[in-house]
Design a protein around this motif. Sequence first.
Motif, mmCIF file in Angstrom:
data_model
loop_
_atom_site.group_PDB
_atom_site.id
_atom_site.type_symbol
_atom_site.label_atom_id
_atom_site.label_comp_id
_atom_site.label_asym_id
_atom_site.label_seq_id
_atom_site.Cartn_x
_atom_site.Cartn_y
_atom_site.Cartn_z
ATOM 1 N N ASN A 1 0.811 -1.219 0.000
ATOM 2 C CA ASN A 1 0.000 0.000 0.000
ATOM 3 C C ASN A 1 0.842 1.266 0.000
ATOM 4 N N LEU A 2 2.022 1.198 0.596
ATOM 5 C CA LEU A 2 2.871 2.389 0.654
ATOM 6 C C LEU A 2 3.362 2.773 -0.743
ATOM 7 N N ASN A 3 3.866 1.767 -1.486
ATOM 8 C CA ASN A 3 4.266 1.919 -2.888
ATOM 9 C C ASN A 3 4.950 3.256 -3.194
ATOM 10 N N ASP A 4 6.127 3.425 -2.615
ATOM 11 C CA ASP A 4 6.846 4.687 -2.815
ATOM 12 C C ASP A 4 8.347 4.450 -2.984
ATOM 13 N N LEU A 5 9.039 5.493 -3.360
ATOM 14 C CA LEU A 5 10.504 5.536 -3.335
ATOM 15 C C LEU A 5 10.885 6.533 -2.256
ATOM 16 N N ARG A 6 11.926 6.212 -1.477
ATOM 17 C CA ARG A 6 12.251 7.033 -0.327
ATOM 18 C C ARG A 6 13.722 7.414 -0.296
ATOM 19 N N ALA A 7 13.991 8.506 0.355
ATOM 20 C CA ALA A 7 15.372 8.891 0.633
ATOM 21 C C ALA A 7 15.468 9.212 2.103
ATOM 22 N N ILE A 8 16.551 8.799 2.728
ATOM 23 C CA ILE A 8 16.816 9.119 4.122
ATOM 24 C C ILE A 8 17.948 10.132 4.133
ATOM 25 N N LEU A 9 17.656 11.335 4.630
ATOM 26 C CA LEU A 9 18.672 12.381 4.755
ATOM 27 C C LEU A 9 18.985 12.581 6.238
ATOM 28 N N GLY A 10 20.143 13.151 6.528
ATOM 29 C CA GLY A 10 20.469 13.380 7.937
ATOM 30 C C GLY A 10 21.174 14.704 8.144
ATOM 31 N N ASN A 11 20.995 15.303 9.337
ATOM 32 C CA ASN A 11 21.799 16.478 9.660
ATOM 33 C C ASN A 11 23.255 16.027 9.881
ATOM 34 N N ASP A 12 24.156 16.954 10.118
ATOM 35 C CA ASP A 12 25.584 16.612 10.194
ATOM 36 C C ASP A 12 25.860 15.509 11.220
ATOM 37 N N LEU A 13 25.181 15.590 12.366
ATOM 38 C CA LEU A 13 25.385 14.583 13.410
ATOM 39 C C LEU A 13 24.931 13.205 12.934
ATOM 40 N N ALA A 14 23.823 13.172 12.229
ATOM 41 C CA ALA A 14 23.289 11.900 11.724
ATOM 42 C C ALA A 14 24.221 11.292 10.678
ATOM 43 N N ILE A 15 24.749 12.139 9.792
ATOM 44 C CA ILE A 15 25.654 11.662 8.739
ATOM 45 C C ILE A 15 26.909 11.070 9.367
ATOM 46 N N LYS A 16 27.496 11.797 10.291
ATOM 47 C CA LYS A 16 28.732 11.347 10.937
ATOM 48 C C LYS A 16 28.491 10.013 11.654
ATOM 49 N N ALA A 17 27.419 9.954 12.454
ATOM 50 C CA ALA A 17 27.149 8.752 13.243
ATOM 51 C C ALA A 17 26.834 7.563 12.331
ATOM 52 N N SER A 18 26.057 7.786 11.284
ATOM 53 C CA SER A 18 25.673 6.644 10.452
ATOM 54 C C SER A 18 26.859 6.169 9.607
ATOM 55 N N ARG A 19 27.742 7.091 9.220
ATOM 56 C CA ARG A 19 28.961 6.674 8.510
ATOM 57 C C ARG A 19 29.865 5.838 9.396
ATOM 58 N N GLU A 20 29.988 6.256 10.660
ATOM 59 C CA GLU A 20 30.865 5.534 11.579
ATOM 60 C C GLU A 20 30.200 4.261 12.096
ATOM 61 N N GLY A 21 28.878 4.184 11.944
ATOM 62 C CA GLY A 21 28.138 3.019 12.410
ATOM 63 C C GLY A 21 28.144 2.868 13.921
ATOM 64 N N LYS A 22 28.389 3.992 14.619
ATOM 65 C CA LYS A 22 28.432 3.955 16.088
ATOM 66 C C LYS A 22 27.032 4.160 16.657
ATOM 67 N N LEU A 23 26.675 3.355 17.640
ATOM 68 C CA LEU A 23 25.398 3.507 18.331
ATOM 69 C C LEU A 23 25.665 3.746 19.815
ATOM 70 N N PRO A 24 24.804 4.458 20.530
ATOM 71 C CA PRO A 24 23.612 5.139 20.028
ATOM 72 C C PRO A 24 23.964 6.427 19.285
ATOM 73 N N TYR A 25 23.002 6.945 18.534
ATOM 74 C CA TYR A 25 23.167 8.234 17.865
ATOM 75 C C TYR A 25 23.284 9.340 18.916
ATOM 76 N N PRO A 26 24.097 10.367 18.645
ATOM 77 C CA PRO A 26 24.281 11.438 19.641
ATOM 78 C C PRO A 26 23.059 12.349 19.762
ATOM 79 N N GLU A 27 22.983 13.035 20.884
ATOM 80 C CA GLU A 27 21.942 14.051 21.102
ATOM 81 C C GLU A 27 21.962 15.051 19.959
ATOM 82 N N GLY A 28 20.794 15.420 19.483
ATOM 83 C CA GLY A 28 20.713 16.410 18.414
ATOM 84 C C GLY A 28 20.648 15.796 17.023
ATOM 85 N N THR A 29 20.831 14.478 16.942
ATOM 86 C CA THR A 29 20.694 13.805 15.648
ATOM 87 C C THR A 29 19.287 14.019 15.097
#
Lengths: 174, 174
Positions: free
Chosen positions: A58-86
């Motif tokens: 039912n959703l039938n869409d194409l999606r993109a996940i964007l991130g602020n600088d903190l999100a980009i850094k954390a997701s590139r490093e693969g470190k969890l948990p994500y920092p405050e402000g992500t």
Amino acid sequence: MRRIVLVLTAVVALAGVVTYAADASEQTDGEAAPIFGVKIPTGYREWRLISVAHEEGNLNDLRAILGNDLAIKASREGKLPYPEGTIIARLAWSYDPLKESEKAFGRLQSFVAGPPKNGVQFMIKNSRKYASTGSWGFAQFDDGKPANEAVHNTCFSCHATVKARDFVFNRYAP
Amino acid sequence: MRRIVLVLTAVVALAGVVTYAADASEQTDGEAAPIFGVKIPTGYREWRLISVAHEEGNLNDLRAILGNDLAIKASREGKLPYPEGTIIARLAWSYDPLKESEKAFGRLQSFVAGPPKNGVQFMIKNSRKYASTGSWGFAQFDDGKPANEAVHNTCFSCHATVKARDFVFNRYAP
């Protein structure tokens, strides 16, 4: 020399604070989403790409996940948990066949993003504010307007499926 | 006052030149692709998102189209032709079912980007250099290495299908 280092450290620290403030608290003037009180973050469409996805059914869409600088850094490093402000943004568009490609290949081949669909969603990390929902606030906006409370009640229970990844489904696409 | 304005104008102009140089000519040190001589542009993974797509059939991937500042501006405005120095990047990844979503929905539902697949491709606008191919240079890199000449011979003929859109398949996804 020590003084230069101190001044430089102060400047870098200040730059960090300014970046953090810009990332975490700048929100547009529009209406806040129910439950979590999140407004649309300023300039989210300028953020860098984390990953892409396609939802069937039912959703039938194409999606993109964007991130602020903190999100980009954390997701590139693969470190969890994500920092405050992500902040992570999920955009979605209609799943549309590309006519020119169908003509060239003689069959359905390419599907591209059409008009926006299924709203824009945000996850904001704030452990103080959102302690009861894994430190994440959730929001969905349809055509710039917050979705209703019922919609927002479904966010956390679904994301709880990926509690082991700090409630985030996507992984960075290199 | 006039002096301040002049200085500011000079600074803004210089910033424009620096941005353009960074966009159009900064390339990594790696090997150049055959025919068009294009190297991988510096920092392309930091560029903003133009759109997303899914290719079926043998390609079977999820893709993201990123653009340098000139590409983003032009594709947002929908103005053709794209200006000199435009660079468009096409990234692609394996089309992978998301296991956690399959469990939650009880059926295949979500497909996400897996490892990189089908190379990274670039289109660079330079009407002087690429006069015989619609003012565009084309390049594909697999794991950072240029694809062979046969691959590069297919680029322009396929993109000629969308000559009316200045040889660019994608449209900006808002």
